[in-house]
Design a protein around this motif. Sequence first.
Motif, PDB file in Angstrom:
ATOM      1  N   GLU A 141      40.995  59.837 -44.676  1.00  0.00           N
ATOM      2  CA  GLU A 141      40.546  58.646 -45.401  1.00  0.00           C
ATOM      3  C   GLU A 141      39.030  58.498 -45.423  1.00  0.00           C
ATOM      4  O   GLU A 141      38.479  57.823 -46.272  1.00  0.00           O
ATOM      5  CB  GLU A 141      41.201  57.378 -44.829  1.00  0.00           C
ATOM      6  CG  GLU A 141      40.998  57.149 -43.358  1.00  0.00           C
ATOM      7  CD  GLU A 141      41.984  57.906 -42.470  1.00  0.00           C
ATOM      8  OE1 GLU A 141      41.743  57.917 -41.257  1.00  0.00           O
ATOM      9  OE2 GLU A 141      42.952  58.498 -42.941  1.00  0.00           O
ATOM     10  N   ALA A 142      38.339  59.150 -44.494  1.00  0.00           N
ATOM     11  CA  ALA A 142      36.878  59.100 -44.483  1.00  0.00           C
ATOM     12  C   ALA A 142      36.267  60.165 -45.397  1.00  0.00           C
ATOM     13  O   ALA A 142      35.045  60.229 -45.547  1.00  0.00           O
ATOM     14  CB  ALA A 142      36.353  59.269 -43.060  1.00  0.00           C
ATOM     15  N   GLY A 143      37.128  61.023 -45.963  1.00  0.00           N
ATOM     16  CA  GLY A 143      36.628  62.056 -46.858  1.00  0.00           C
ATOM     17  C   GLY A 143      36.212  63.332 -46.159  1.00  0.00           C
ATOM     18  O   GLY A 143      35.575  64.193 -46.749  1.00  0.00           O
ATOM     19  N   SER A 144      36.586  63.481 -44.881  1.00  0.00           N
ATOM     20  CA  SER A 144      36.176  64.652 -44.113  1.00  0.00           C
ATOM     21  C   SER A 144      37.304  65.686 -44.066  1.00  0.00           C
ATOM     22  O   SER A 144      38.437  65.351 -43.746  1.00  0.00           O
ATOM     23  CB  SER A 144      35.816  64.234 -42.685  1.00  0.00           C
ATOM     24  OG  SER A 144      35.537  65.377 -41.908  1.00  0.00           O
ATOM     25  N   PRO A 145      36.988  66.959 -44.346  1.00  0.00           N
ATOM     26  CA  PRO A 145      38.008  68.001 -44.264  1.00  0.00           C
ATOM     27  C   PRO A 145      38.076  68.692 -42.902  1.00  0.00           C
ATOM     28  O   PRO A 145      38.839  69.630 -42.721  1.00  0.00           O
ATOM     29  CB  PRO A 145      37.562  68.989 -45.338  1.00  0.00           C
ATOM     30  CG  PRO A 145      36.074  68.863 -45.304  1.00  0.00           C
ATOM     31  CD  PRO A 145      35.785  67.418 -44.994  1.00  0.00           C
ATOM     32  N   VAL A 146      37.268  68.245 -41.951  1.00  0.00           N
ATOM     33  CA  VAL A 146      37.247  68.896 -40.636  1.00  0.00           C
ATOM     34  C   VAL A 146      36.955  67.864 -39.548  1.00  0.00           C
ATOM     35  O   VAL A 146      36.196  66.920 -39.756  1.00  0.00           O
ATOM     36  CB  VAL A 146      36.190  70.035 -40.614  1.00  0.00           C
ATOM     37  CG1 VAL A 146      34.783  69.490 -40.734  1.00  0.00           C
ATOM     38  CG2 VAL A 146      36.316  70.894 -39.390  1.00  0.00           C
ATOM     39  N   SER A 147      37.591  68.049 -38.388  1.00  0.00           N
ATOM     40  CA  SER A 147      37.284  67.219 -37.219  1.00  0.00           C
ATOM     41  C   SER A 147      36.419  68.043 -36.275  1.00  0.00           C
ATOM     42  O   SER A 147      36.716  69.213 -36.005  1.00  0.00           O
ATOM     43  CB  SER A 147      38.573  66.806 -36.498  1.00  0.00           C
ATOM     44  OG  SER A 147      39.303  65.908 -37.274  1.00  0.00           O
ATOM     45  N   LEU A 148      35.355  67.442 -35.794  1.00  0.00           N
ATOM     46  CA  LEU A 148      34.454  68.102 -34.849  1.00  0.00           C
ATOM     47  C   LEU A 148      34.618  67.441 -33.487  1.00  0.00           C
ATOM     48  O   LEU A 148      34.472  66.232 -33.359  1.00  0.00           O
ATOM     49  CB  LEU A 148      33.005  67.977 -35.311  1.00  0.00           C
ATOM     50  CG  LEU A 148      32.692  68.540 -36.688  1.00  0.00           C
ATOM     51  CD1 LEU A 148      31.244  68.253 -37.053  1.00  0.00           C
ATOM     52  CD2 LEU A 148      32.972  70.025 -36.737  1.00  0.00           C
ATOM     53  N   ILE A 149      34.920  68.245 -32.483  1.00  0.00           N
ATOM     54  CA  ILE A 149      35.086  67.745 -31.127  1.00  0.00           C
ATOM     55  C   ILE A 149      34.038  68.410 -30.256  1.00  0.00           C
ATOM     56  O   ILE A 149      33.922  69.641 -30.238  1.00  0.00           O
ATOM     57  CB  ILE A 149      36.496  68.072 -30.583  1.00  0.00           C
ATOM     58  CG1 ILE A 149      37.555  67.394 -31.442  1.00  0.00           C
ATOM     59  CG2 ILE A 149      36.627  67.661 -29.134  1.00  0.00           C
ATOM     60  CD1 ILE A 149      38.972  67.790 -31.100  1.00  0.00           C
ATOM     61  N   GLU A 150      33.260  67.599 -29.540  1.00  0.00           N
ATOM     62  CA  GLU A 150      32.284  68.170 -28.620  1.00  0.00           C
ATOM     63  C   GLU A 150      33.043  68.848 -27.486  1.00  0.00           C
ATOM     64  O   GLU A 150      33.873  68.240 -26.821  1.00  0.00           O
ATOM     65  CB  GLU A 150      31.362  67.095 -28.067  1.00  0.00           C
ATOM     66  CG  GLU A 150      30.255  67.666 -27.226  1.00  0.00           C
ATOM     67  CD  GLU A 150      29.239  66.633 -26.795  1.00  0.00           C
ATOM     68  OE1 GLU A 150      28.500  66.912 -25.840  1.00  0.00           O
ATOM     69  OE2 GLU A 150      29.182  65.551 -27.405  1.00  0.00           O
ATOM     70  N   LEU A 151      32.780  70.125 -27.289  1.00  0.00           N
ATOM     71  CA  LEU A 151      33.487  70.930 -26.308  1.00  0.00           C
ATOM     72  C   LEU A 151      32.597  71.132 -25.090  1.00  0.00           C
ATOM     73  O   LEU A 151      31.569  71.795 -25.183  1.00  0.00           O
ATOM     74  CB  LEU A 151      33.861  72.278 -26.937  1.00  0.00           C
ATOM     75  CG  LEU A 151      34.757  73.209 -26.160  1.00  0.00           C
ATOM     76  CD1 LEU A 151      36.113  72.548 -25.881  1.00  0.00           C
ATOM     77  CD2 LEU A 151      34.975  74.491 -26.932  1.00  0.00           C
ATOM     78  N   PRO A 152      32.984  70.546 -23.945  1.00  0.00           N
ATOM     79  CA  PRO A 152      32.166  70.734 -22.744  1.00  0.00           C
ATOM     80  C   PRO A 152      32.088  72.212 -22.344  1.00  0.00           C
ATOM     81  O   PRO A 152      33.048  72.962 -22.523  1.00  0.00           O
ATOM     82  CB  PRO A 152      32.899  69.921 -21.677  1.00  0.00           C
ATOM     83  CG  PRO A 152      33.728  68.941 -22.436  1.00  0.00           C
ATOM     84  CD  PRO A 152      34.109  69.644 -23.707  1.00  0.00           C
ATOM     85  N   THR A 153      30.947  72.607 -21.827  1.00  0.00           N
ATOM     86  CA  THR A 153      30.741  73.981 -21.371  1.00  0.00           C
ATOM     87  C   THR A 153      30.411  73.977 -19.891  1.00  0.00           C
ATOM     88  O   THR A 153      30.047  72.956 -19.319  1.00  0.00           O
ATOM     89  CB  THR A 153      29.594  74.653 -22.144  1.00  0.00           C
ATOM     90  OG1 THR A 153      28.396  73.907 -21.944  1.00  0.00           O
ATOM     91  CG2 THR A 153      29.902  74.735 -23.625  1.00  0.00           C
TER      92      THR A 153
END
Length: 182
Positions: A74-86
């Motif tokens: 619904e926000a118009g985004s085709p991808v989810s970005l998750i900050e991945l801890p290192t």
Amino acid sequence: MPTGILTSFLFWWWFTRRLAPRIGWSDIIVAPPETAWTGTDHDMPRIKIVNTGRRHALDLQVWAQLRLPHEVDEAGSPVSLIELPTSVTWLPRLQRQSYRYVRMCLGRVPPGELERCGVDPSIDLPTLLREHTDAAVRVYLFAYDGFSGARKIFVSPDYCADTLVTGAFEPGIALNAHPAPS
């Protein structure tokens, strides 16, 4: 005026090519075999970075993202970005011709963040990459040159299921890996 523009361009080219740090990435992400697991962060998949420059790289900052493509929301985004801890977020120095492993710690992502993207929070990263073939991990690294102070950003290749190897990296600054026997 043309001479000034040309010399400025040549100085900029020389500065970015010769006085900036040089970092090499492994093209693969390596997960240790289950028989070698210790129950610590050492069980997490890792990439290898190598300082291929002529001088030390200073003040290295590491940041990783898990990229999960999906239908347009619904926000118009085709991808989810998750900050991945290192395992490493900051290194004061990476000596020339030396290396460091960066482990991807999916278990440290808040469960609600994974659930928001439709991912089971108890899943490990290799399984997630195999189940979601369009998912990828991208790593960003910022570093200063030890002599000039020039700062440069490095962006890794996208690590996905095709680049996942179960095994171990070769010792030293080589970026290859030995697959574990099946």
